[in-house]
Design an enzyme around this catalytic site. Structure first.
Site, PDB file in Angstrom:
ATOM      1  N   CYS A  68       0.841  -1.193   0.000  1.00 29.94           N
ATOM      2  CA  CYS A  68       0.000   0.000   0.000  1.00 29.94           C
ATOM      3  C   CYS A  68       0.877   1.244   0.000  1.00 29.94           C
ATOM      4  O   CYS A  68       1.867   1.311   0.737  1.00 29.94           O
ATOM      5  CB  CYS A  68      -0.889  -0.015   1.243  1.00 29.94           C
ATOM      6  SG  CYS A  68      -2.016   1.373   1.362  1.00 29.94           S
ATOM      7  N   HIS A  99      -9.274  -3.615  -1.936  1.00 31.00           N
ATOM      8  CA  HIS A  99      -8.279  -2.875  -1.156  1.00 31.00           C
ATOM      9  C   HIS A  99      -8.613  -1.380  -1.144  1.00 31.00           C
ATOM     10  O   HIS A  99      -8.622  -0.742  -0.085  1.00 31.00           O
ATOM     11  CB  HIS A  99      -6.890  -3.121  -1.772  1.00 31.00           C
ATOM     12  CG  HIS A  99      -5.776  -2.377  -1.118  1.00 31.00           C
ATOM     13  ND1 HIS A  99      -4.822  -3.007  -0.360  1.00 31.00           N
ATOM     14  CD2 HIS A  99      -5.448  -1.058  -1.120  1.00 31.00           C
ATOM     15  CE1 HIS A  99      -3.959  -2.099   0.087  1.00 31.00           C
ATOM     16  NE2 HIS A  99      -4.317  -0.915  -0.371  1.00 31.00           N
ATOM     17  N   GLU A 100      -8.913  -0.827  -2.321  1.00 30.02           N
ATOM     18  CA  GLU A 100      -9.192   0.613  -2.410  1.00 30.02           C
ATOM     19  C   GLU A 100     -10.530   0.970  -1.762  1.00 30.02           C
ATOM     20  O   GLU A 100     -10.653   2.034  -1.141  1.00 30.02           O
ATOM     21  CB  GLU A 100      -9.134   1.089  -3.861  1.00 30.02           C
ATOM     22  CG  GLU A 100      -7.795   0.872  -4.557  1.00 30.02           C
ATOM     23  CD  GLU A 100      -6.592   1.431  -3.818  1.00 30.02           C
ATOM     24  OE1 GLU A 100      -6.730   2.393  -3.033  1.00 30.02           O
ATOM     25  OE2 GLU A 100      -5.485   0.891  -4.015  1.00 30.02           O
TER      26      GLU A 100
END
EC number: 3.5.1.88
Length: 167
Positions: free
Chosen positions: A91, A133-134
């Site tokens: 990330c 994830h986003e």
């Protein structure tokens, strides 16, 4: 275009739940372009607005090796999930940290494009992982918070040590 400052974990602003985008104007278009520039410069494949301290439901993404498949998700919502997969994630908000996270193998997402036009997309593989994830970021969740408490503590210690070395 401008490079934006990426917030780093454990910055509390990363835990802000993003609000819906309601106005599709020139300022939003500029924000999208700046986010792409920032993501490419940082060598990322996805960037949520929350990561650049803009708390609206906006994600930019490009998982292609050639960096020529820009995707914009505004007000995204996962409407279906299927299967399970484990993938080592990293990330831009947690630089240098990678760990395995369990996610759905396939997702169906509803969103709007940069002009506000609604669309649906079925995704699997890296794209499905990146979408999940986003969207976590838009909901105030950083990927390391999906790990065990012990791993989270180790990561925080590692980041604090790194911060001291950079002072």
């Amino acid at each position: 275009m401008a490079l934006l400052n990426i917030l780093h974990y454990p910055d509390e602003r990363l835990h802000t739940v993003a609000k819906p985008v309601e106005v599709f104007d020139a300022a939003l278009q500029q924000q999208i372009d700046d986010m792409f520039e920032t993501m490419y410069e940082a060598k990322g494949i996805g960037l949520a607005a929350t990561q650049v301290d803009y708390h609206r439901r906006l994600v930019v993404m490009d998982i292609s090796e050639e960096r020529d498949e820009r995707r914009v998700f505004i007000n995204p919502e996962i409407v279906e999930k299927d299967g399970e997969t484990v993938y080592e994630e990293g990330c831009l908000s947690v630089p240098g940290i990678y760990d395995k996270v369990t996610r759905a193998e396939r997702v169906k997402v509803k969103a709007q494009d940069r002009d506000g036009k609604p669309f649906e997309l079925e995704a699997d593989g890296l794209l499905a992982i990146c979408i999940q994830h986003e969207l976590d970021h838009l909901n105030g969740v950083v990927f390391v918070e999906r790990l065990s408490q012990m791993k989270q503590q180790r990561i925080k210690t590692k980041l604090k040590k790194r911060e001291k070395q950079n002072m």
